[in-house]
Scaffold this active site. Structure first.
Site, PDB file in Angstrom:
ATOM      1  N   SER A  55      43.216  34.062  49.512  1.00  0.00           N
ATOM      2  CA  SER A  55      41.963  34.558  50.099  1.00  0.00           C
ATOM      3  C   SER A  55      41.458  33.504  51.072  1.00  0.00           C
ATOM      4  O   SER A  55      41.703  32.299  50.876  1.00  0.00           O
ATOM      5  CB  SER A  55      40.912  34.779  49.006  1.00  0.00           C
ATOM      6  OG  SER A  55      39.607  34.877  49.572  1.00  0.00           O
ATOM      7  N   TYR A  85      36.693  30.964  41.936  1.00  0.00           N
ATOM      8  CA  TYR A  85      37.533  31.883  42.718  1.00  0.00           C
ATOM      9  C   TYR A  85      38.179  31.132  43.884  1.00  0.00           C
ATOM     10  O   TYR A  85      39.394  31.226  44.096  1.00  0.00           O
ATOM     11  CB  TYR A  85      36.683  33.045  43.231  1.00  0.00           C
ATOM     12  CG  TYR A  85      37.476  34.067  44.023  1.00  0.00           C
ATOM     13  CD1 TYR A  85      38.291  34.992  43.382  1.00  0.00           C
ATOM     14  CD2 TYR A  85      37.409  34.105  45.414  1.00  0.00           C
ATOM     15  CE1 TYR A  85      39.026  35.928  44.116  1.00  0.00           C
ATOM     16  CE2 TYR A  85      38.132  35.033  46.150  1.00  0.00           C
ATOM     17  CZ  TYR A  85      38.937  35.949  45.497  1.00  0.00           C
ATOM     18  OH  TYR A  85      39.658  36.866  46.216  1.00  0.00           O
TER      19      TYR A  85
HETATM   20  P1  NAP Z   1      40.476  45.307  43.117  1.00  0.00           P
HETATM   21  O1  NAP Z   1      40.242  46.488  43.998  1.00  0.00           O
HETATM   22  O2  NAP Z   1      39.394  44.852  42.214  1.00  0.00           O
HETATM   23  O3  NAP Z   1      41.811  45.575  42.273  1.00  0.00           O
HETATM   24  C1  NAP Z   1      42.277  44.569  41.414  1.00  0.00           C
HETATM   25  C2  NAP Z   1      43.595  44.993  40.827  1.00  0.00           C
HETATM   26  O4  NAP Z   1      44.100  43.922  40.022  1.00  0.00           O
HETATM   27  C3  NAP Z   1      43.458  46.207  39.906  1.00  0.00           C
HETATM   28  O5  NAP Z   1      44.633  46.979  40.047  1.00  0.00           O
HETATM   29  C4  NAP Z   1      43.398  45.559  38.522  1.00  0.00           C
HETATM   30  O6  NAP Z   1      43.883  46.408  37.474  1.00  0.00           O
HETATM   31  C5  NAP Z   1      44.358  44.405  38.705  1.00  0.00           C
HETATM   32  N1  NAP Z   1      44.193  43.311  37.753  1.00  0.00           N
HETATM   33  C6  NAP Z   1      43.139  42.461  37.615  1.00  0.00           C
HETATM   34  N2  NAP Z   1      43.391  41.572  36.640  1.00  0.00           N
HETATM   35  C7  NAP Z   1      44.623  41.865  36.158  1.00  0.00           C
HETATM   36  C8  NAP Z   1      45.440  41.324  35.140  1.00  0.00           C
HETATM   37  N3  NAP Z   1      45.034  40.267  34.397  1.00  0.00           N
HETATM   38  N4  NAP Z   1      46.640  41.894  34.901  1.00  0.00           N
HETATM   39  C9  NAP Z   1      47.070  42.950  35.633  1.00  0.00           C
HETATM   40  N5  NAP Z   1      46.344  43.513  36.615  1.00  0.00           N
HETATM   41  C10 NAP Z   1      45.128  42.968  36.861  1.00  0.00           C
HETATM   42  O7  NAP Z   1      40.874  44.009  44.005  1.00  0.00           O
HETATM   43  P2  NAP Z   1      41.414  43.886  45.507  1.00  0.00           P
HETATM   44  O8  NAP Z   1      40.262  43.684  46.388  1.00  0.00           O
HETATM   45  O9  NAP Z   1      42.397  44.943  45.782  1.00  0.00           O
HETATM   46  O10 NAP Z   1      42.148  42.471  45.405  1.00  0.00           O
HETATM   47  C11 NAP Z   1      43.550  42.330  45.270  1.00  0.00           C
HETATM   48  C12 NAP Z   1      43.903  40.885  45.539  1.00  0.00           C
HETATM   49  O11 NAP Z   1      43.470  40.525  46.848  1.00  0.00           O
HETATM   50  C13 NAP Z   1      43.249  39.888  44.589  1.00  0.00           C
HETATM   51  O12 NAP Z   1      44.135  38.834  44.303  1.00  0.00           O
HETATM   52  C14 NAP Z   1      42.066  39.372  45.384  1.00  0.00           C
HETATM   53  O13 NAP Z   1      41.648  38.093  44.970  1.00  0.00           O
HETATM   54  C15 NAP Z   1      42.666  39.362  46.771  1.00  0.00           C
HETATM   55  N6  NAP Z   1      41.667  39.372  47.848  1.00  0.00           N
HETATM   56  C16 NAP Z   1      40.815  40.419  48.008  1.00  0.00           C
HETATM   57  C17 NAP Z   1      39.884  40.383  49.026  1.00  0.00           C
HETATM   58  C18 NAP Z   1      38.899  41.495  49.258  1.00  0.00           C
HETATM   59  O14 NAP Z   1      37.946  41.310  50.057  1.00  0.00           O
HETATM   60  N7  NAP Z   1      39.050  42.662  48.635  1.00  0.00           N
HETATM   61  C19 NAP Z   1      39.826  39.283  49.882  1.00  0.00           C
HETATM   62  C20 NAP Z   1      40.714  38.234  49.690  1.00  0.00           C
HETATM   63  C21 NAP Z   1      41.639  38.285  48.677  1.00  0.00           C
HETATM   64  P3  NAP Z   1      42.892  47.487  36.722  1.00  0.00           P
HETATM   65  O15 NAP Z   1      42.599  48.544  37.753  1.00  0.00           O
HETATM   66  O16 NAP Z   1      43.712  47.997  35.600  1.00  0.00           O
HETATM   67  O17 NAP Z   1      41.682  46.716  36.329  1.00  0.00           O
END
Ligand code: NAP
Length: 253
Positions: free
Chosen positions: A147, A161
């Site tokens: 991130s 984070y």
């Molecule tokens: P999200 O919409 O909250 O989705 C998170 C996903 O991770 C869900 O499928 C969740 O499963 C799964 N998950 C969480 N903890 C887990 C665990 N311990 N074991 C297995 N699965 C787990 O998040 P997102 O925004 O798509 O983010 C995805 C990645 O991108 C993350 O690493 C996040 O830090 C990174 N990121 C996101 C952003 C942003 O602005 N969105 C920016 C920078 C980086 P469940 O549905 O079953 O809970």
């Protein structure tokens, strides 16, 4: 769309929602056979699998807490049985938690690091054991999810984070050195503000989108699809000499 049993196999952790779901869907569109890992959202994961099957692809949903090694070992065994040898691992699963340093305890930091950092080590371990040429594997690709918080520090309350994503940036570099000679390419994406449910923890995406109008040079948030396109580029041959890199997908922020 490929329906061949020879099509490449990709495991995407955290693929029930958000960025991971888009990576799984785009991979399937491009002919990959896809394992959709999730933690709790079984219905959402099955919906992703259903959409892939509806477009003629092959996918399986695999429940596991990737922050726990025994669950990761079990998930990879299920993956071997369901789809066969792994070609690409996308270490996408992660959580965003917000707590001030004065409120740190032995659970909140550990839980966040388990989900965001230990998960990458555990899944990479299992992937490398299968992909490494010295172990009889055929090489492969690992894409990690960092991130921009790793270099910007995130919002107030985001030290855990931001630190967890800094760990991913360094892990990426070291792992690339270690497993490049094994035929395994390793790279990391560093998304900026992407519209997903992860922002529910600090009041949803709307205030962040307002902030993005001035804080992001492109003047907007990004979509999960835009991150997925970068992930697929790193997973495929077009990026064959890109290794140990960190690619910002952040609208210039
Ligand atoms: P999200 O919409 O909250 O989705 C998170 C996903 O991770 C869900 O499928 C969740 O499963 C799964 N998950 C969480 N903890 C887990 C665990 N311990 N074991 C297995 N699965 C787990 O998040 P997102 O925004 O798509 O983010 C995805 C990645 O991108 C993350 O690493 C996040 O830090 C990174 N990121 C996101 C952003 C942003 O602005 N969105 C920016 C920078 C980086 P469940 O549905 O079953 O809970």
């Amino acid at each position: 769309m490929s329906d061949s049993r020879n099509a490449r196999v990709m495991l995407v952790t955290g693929a029930s929602r958000g960025i991971g779901a888009e990576i799984a869907l785009l991979a399937a569109e491009r002919g990959w056979r896809v394992a959709v890992n999730y933690l709790r959202s079984e219905a959402a994961a099955q919906e992703v699998v259903g959409r892939i099957r509806a477009m003629g692809g092959e996918a399986v949903a695999l429940q596991a807490d990737v922050g726990k090694l025994p669950e990761v070992v079990r998930m990879f065994a299920q993956l071997d049985d369901a789809l066969g040898p792994l070609d690409a691992l996308v270490n996408n699963a992660g959580v965003l938690a917000s707590f001030r340093i004065a409120d740190v305890d032995e659970h909140n930091v550990a839980d966040l690091y388990a989900a965001n950092v230990f998960s990458a080590y555990y899944c990479a371990r299992e992937a490398v054991r299968r992909m490494a040429r010295s172990r009889g594997g055929k090489g492969g690709v690992i894409v990690n999810m960092s991130s921009v918080a790793s270099r910007l520090g995130g919002l107030a309350g985001g030290s855990a984070y931001a630190g967890s994503k800094g760990a991913i940036d360094s892990f990426n570099l070291a792992l690339a050195k270690e497993v490049g000679p094994e035929g395994i390419r390793v790279n990391t994406l560093r998304p900026g503000l992407i519209a997903t449910d992860i922002h529910d923890v600090h009041g949803g995406i709307a205030p962040m989108q307002q902030m993005a109008k001035t804080a992001v040079p492109l003047g907007r948030d990004g979509s999960a699809r835009e991150v997925a396109q970068a992930a697929l580029w790193l997973a495929e041959e077009e990026s064959s000499y890109v290794h140990g890199a960190v690619l910002d997908v952040s609208g210039g922020r």
